[in-house]
Design a protein around this motif. Structure first.
Motif, PDB file in Angstrom:
ATOM      1  N   GLU A   1       0.821  -1.204   0.000  1.00 52.20           N
ATOM      2  CA  GLU A   1       0.000   0.000   0.000  1.00 52.20           C
ATOM      3  C   GLU A   1       0.865   1.269   0.000  1.00 52.20           C
ATOM      4  N   GLY A   2       0.674   2.107  -1.001  1.00 50.43           N
ATOM      5  CA  GLY A   2       1.395   3.369  -1.069  1.00 50.43           C
ATOM      6  C   GLY A   2       2.837   3.272  -1.521  1.00 50.43           C
ATOM      7  N   THR A   3       3.274   2.074  -1.883  1.00 47.25           N
ATOM      8  CA  THR A   3       4.656   1.873  -2.317  1.00 47.25           C
ATOM      9  C   THR A   3       4.826   2.312  -3.767  1.00 47.25           C
ATOM     10  N   ASP A   4       5.915   2.994  -4.052  1.00 47.43           N
ATOM     11  CA  ASP A   4       6.204   3.456  -5.406  1.00 47.43           C
ATOM     12  C   ASP A   4       7.005   2.425  -6.202  1.00 47.43           C
ATOM     13  N   ILE A   5       7.986   1.789  -5.536  1.00 45.39           N
ATOM     14  CA  ILE A   5       8.868   0.825  -6.192  1.00 45.39           C
ATOM     15  C   ILE A   5       8.839  -0.487  -5.426  1.00 45.39           C
ATOM     16  N   ILE A   6       8.546  -1.564  -6.135  1.00 41.21           N
ATOM     17  CA  ILE A   6       8.540  -2.906  -5.533  1.00 41.21           C
ATOM     18  C   ILE A   6       9.739  -3.674  -6.084  1.00 41.21           C
ATOM     19  N   ILE A   7      10.635  -4.085  -5.212  1.00 41.92           N
ATOM     20  CA  ILE A   7      11.811  -4.848  -5.621  1.00 41.92           C
ATOM     21  C   ILE A   7      11.557  -6.327  -5.351  1.00 41.92           C
ATOM     22  N   LEU A   8      11.522  -7.133  -6.408  1.00 44.51           N
ATOM     23  CA  LEU A   8      11.391  -8.585  -6.241  1.00 44.51           C
ATOM     24  C   LEU A   8      12.788  -9.158  -6.087  1.00 44.51           C
ATOM     25  N   ALA A   9      13.079  -9.688  -4.886  1.00 46.16           N
ATOM     26  CA  ALA A   9      14.433 -10.166  -4.584  1.00 46.16           C
ATOM     27  C   ALA A   9      14.407 -11.540  -3.929  1.00 46.16           C
ATOM     28  N   THR A  10      13.488 -12.378  -4.381  1.00 46.92           N
ATOM     29  CA  THR A  10      13.378 -13.729  -3.842  1.00 46.92           C
ATOM     30  C   THR A  10      14.305 -14.676  -4.597  1.00 46.92           C
ATOM     31  N   LYS A  11      14.376 -15.912  -4.137  1.00 47.12           N
ATOM     32  CA  LYS A  11      14.990 -16.965  -4.927  1.00 47.12           C
ATOM     33  C   LYS A  11      14.042 -17.287  -6.083  1.00 47.12           C
ATOM     34  N   PRO A  12      14.565 -17.739  -7.230  1.00 45.82           N
ATOM     35  CA  PRO A  12      13.682 -18.021  -8.374  1.00 45.82           C
ATOM     36  C   PRO A  12      12.521 -18.953  -8.044  1.00 45.82           C
ATOM     37  N   TYR A  13      12.788 -19.959  -7.230  1.00 41.80           N
ATOM     38  CA  TYR A  13      11.742 -20.937  -6.930  1.00 41.80           C
ATOM     39  C   TYR A  13      10.699 -20.405  -5.937  1.00 41.80           C
ATOM     40  N   ASP A  14      10.956 -19.254  -5.326  1.00 41.28           N
ATOM     41  CA  ASP A  14       9.982 -18.646  -4.407  1.00 41.28           C
ATOM     42  C   ASP A  14       9.168 -17.538  -5.078  1.00 41.28           C
ATOM     43  N   LEU A  15       9.476 -17.233  -6.340  1.00 41.88           N
ATOM     44  CA  LEU A  15       8.865 -16.076  -6.991  1.00 41.88           C
ATOM     45  C   LEU A  15       7.356 -16.183  -7.095  1.00 41.88           C
ATOM     46  N   GLU A  16       6.853 -17.316  -7.563  1.00 38.59           N
ATOM     47  CA  GLU A  16       5.412 -17.456  -7.778  1.00 38.59           C
ATOM     48  C   GLU A  16       4.629 -17.207  -6.501  1.00 38.59           C
ATOM     49  N   ALA A  17       5.048 -17.832  -5.421  1.00 38.04           N
ATOM     50  CA  ALA A  17       4.346 -17.666  -4.143  1.00 38.04           C
ATOM     51  C   ALA A  17       4.460 -16.226  -3.655  1.00 38.04           C
ATOM     52  N   ALA A  18       5.622 -15.612  -3.878  1.00 34.30           N
ATOM     53  CA  ALA A  18       5.828 -14.233  -3.433  1.00 34.30           C
ATOM     54  C   ALA A  18       4.899 -13.279  -4.172  1.00 34.30           C
ATOM     55  N   VAL A  19       4.810 -13.422  -5.497  1.00 33.47           N
ATOM     56  CA  VAL A  19       3.934 -12.545  -6.280  1.00 33.47           C
ATOM     57  C   VAL A  19       2.474 -12.803  -5.931  1.00 33.47           C
ATOM     58  N   GLU A  20       2.122 -14.053  -5.747  1.00 33.03           N
ATOM     59  CA  GLU A  20       0.742 -14.384  -5.383  1.00 33.03           C
ATOM     60  C   GLU A  20       0.338 -13.682  -4.087  1.00 33.03           C
ATOM     61  N   SER A  21       1.288 -13.574  -3.151  1.00 37.22           N
ATOM     62  CA  SER A  21       0.979 -12.971  -1.850  1.00 37.22           C
ATOM     63  C   SER A  21       0.764 -11.463  -1.928  1.00 37.22           C
ATOM     64  N   ILE A  22       1.300 -10.824  -2.980  1.00 33.48           N
ATOM     65  CA  ILE A  22       1.148  -9.363  -3.093  1.00 33.48           C
ATOM     66  C   ILE A  22       0.275  -8.930  -4.266  1.00 33.48           C
ATOM     67  N   ARG A  23      -0.051  -9.854  -5.164  1.00 36.77           N
ATOM     68  CA  ARG A  23      -0.779  -9.517  -6.388  1.00 36.77           C
ATOM     69  C   ARG A  23      -2.077  -8.753  -6.141  1.00 36.77           C
ATOM     70  N   PRO A  24      -2.894  -9.101  -5.161  1.00 32.89           N
ATOM     71  CA  PRO A  24      -4.163  -8.379  -4.981  1.00 32.89           C
ATOM     72  C   PRO A  24      -3.989  -6.896  -4.662  1.00 32.89           C
ATOM     73  N   TYR A  25      -2.801  -6.519  -4.204  1.00 30.54           N
ATOM     74  CA  TYR A  25      -2.589  -5.155  -3.730  1.00 30.54           C
ATOM     75  C   TYR A  25      -1.778  -4.290  -4.701  1.00 30.54           C
ATOM     76  N   ILE A  26      -1.258  -4.892  -5.772  1.00 28.94           N
ATOM     77  CA  ILE A  26      -0.429  -4.156  -6.729  1.00 28.94           C
ATOM     78  C   ILE A  26      -1.300  -3.238  -7.581  1.00 28.94           C
ATOM     79  N   GLN A  27      -0.837  -2.006  -7.762  1.00 26.69           N
ATOM     80  CA  GLN A  27      -1.537  -1.022  -8.585  1.00 26.69           C
ATOM     81  C   GLN A  27      -0.733  -0.768  -9.867  1.00 26.69           C
ATOM     82  N   PRO A  28      -1.416  -0.430 -10.977  1.00 25.12           N
ATOM     83  CA  PRO A  28      -0.724  -0.261 -12.267  1.00 25.12           C
ATOM     84  C   PRO A  28       0.382   0.791 -12.263  1.00 25.12           C
ATOM     85  N   GLU A  29       0.293   1.783 -11.384  1.00 26.71           N
ATOM     86  CA  GLU A  29       1.299   2.850 -11.389  1.00 26.71           C
ATOM     87  C   GLU A  29       2.570   2.466 -10.613  1.00 26.71           C
ATOM     88  N   GLN A  30       2.538   1.352  -9.896  1.00 24.55           N
ATOM     89  CA  GLN A  30       3.708   0.930  -9.133  1.00 24.55           C
ATOM     90  C   GLN A  30       4.740   0.273 -10.055  1.00 24.55           C
TER      91      GLN A  30
END
Length: 270
Positions: A62-91
């Motif tokens: 919420e209110g974040t301008d820049i989201i840095i994805l810094a997980t291990k490759p095999y953790d990426l899907e779960a990580a994005v799934e956990s934040i996907r509902p809150y991501i806005q197009p301008e981020q």
């Protein structure tokens, strides 16, 4: 002032956090880190850098301008799934994950948020990273410049095509480890020859720094610089010949190629 969130709290995330905190480009309370479930790691980073560690993913995004994805490759899907509902197009989403394409990340996000791929290295923690940046889906020139400005605070940057990121991973991304491995061998040889370990470390460290500065400032190629200090029948020549007998150059090229190929494999697995 802008807000930045790190999804993943490993060594690369810490290196970037350390660099941007030292550069003072974000208020520390606007730097947020979260991960899958390692609360102890998050708290350690919070205490060390006086940033925020937050487990609640909605609060992180919420209110974040820049989201840095810094997980291990095999953790990426779960990580994005956990934040996907809150991501806005301008981020702006910046991935520092080896081998993973922006197309794949866009597919996981499922929205038109701009995605940028970056490959820094752990020297970011002291402001000496070499970071390559590639634009992905929906990323405008303005977004790329924003990413470039961010990573410029922790070292040098280069804009590349995304299909060049695999070789970038093999050289500057993994490169510091190759240098450290070389230094390990030099230190071991020095100590076995009777030199005090601390003296060996100091001399070799300064030698590496000096060689890097010569490459940067002299305007001459590595080959020319090498030849300048390699006198016929001298000590340097003897050392170079030993490296040649052991196929040193081929080994280094295979090292880079293997990292390059592994980056491609990581991408294909997604």
């Amino acid at each position: 002032m802008k807000k930045i969130a790190f999804i993943g709290a490993g060594s690369m995330a810490e290196a970037i956090i350390s660099g941007i905190v030292k550069a003072n480009i974000f208020n520390k309370e606007n730097v947020i880190v979260t991960n899958k479930n390692n609360k102890e790691r998050m708290e350690r980073l919070e205490k060390k850098y006086q940033i925020q560690s937050i487990a609640d993913k909605e609060r992180v995004i919420e209110g974040t301008d820049i989201i840095i994805l810094a997980t291990k490759p095999y953790d990426l899907e779960a990580a994005v799934e956990s934040i996907r509902p809150y991501i806005q197009p301008e981020q702006v989403i910046i991935s520092v994950i080896a081998g993973i394409s922006t197309d794949y990340i866009s597919k996981l996000v499922g929205k038109n948020a701009p995605v940028i791929r970056a490959m820094p290295n752990t020297s970011a923690s002291i402001g000496f990273s070499a970071t390559a940046i590639a634009a992905g889906n929906h990323a405008t020139e303005s977004h790329v410049k924003e990413a470039e400005a961010l990573f410029a605070t922790i070292g040098t940057t280069a804009i590349v095509k995304e299909d060049e990121m695999h070789i970038v991973t093999g050289i500057s991304g993994s490169g510091p480890a190759y240098i450290y491995f070389l230094v390990e061998a030099m230190e071991k040889a020095a100590v076995e020859s009777g030199l005090d370990p601390s003296t060996a470390k100091a001399l070799i460290t300064q030698t590496v720094l000096g060689a890097g500065e010569m490459l940067k400032s002299s305007g001459e190629s590595a080959e020319v610089l090498r030849k300048k200090i390699t006198s016929p029948a001298g000590t340097t020549q003897a050392g170079i010949e030993a490296l040649q007998r052991n196929d040193f150059q081929h080994a280094v090229m295979e090292c880079v190629k293997s990292a390059h190929d592994r980056s491609i494999e990581l991408g294909k697995s997604k």
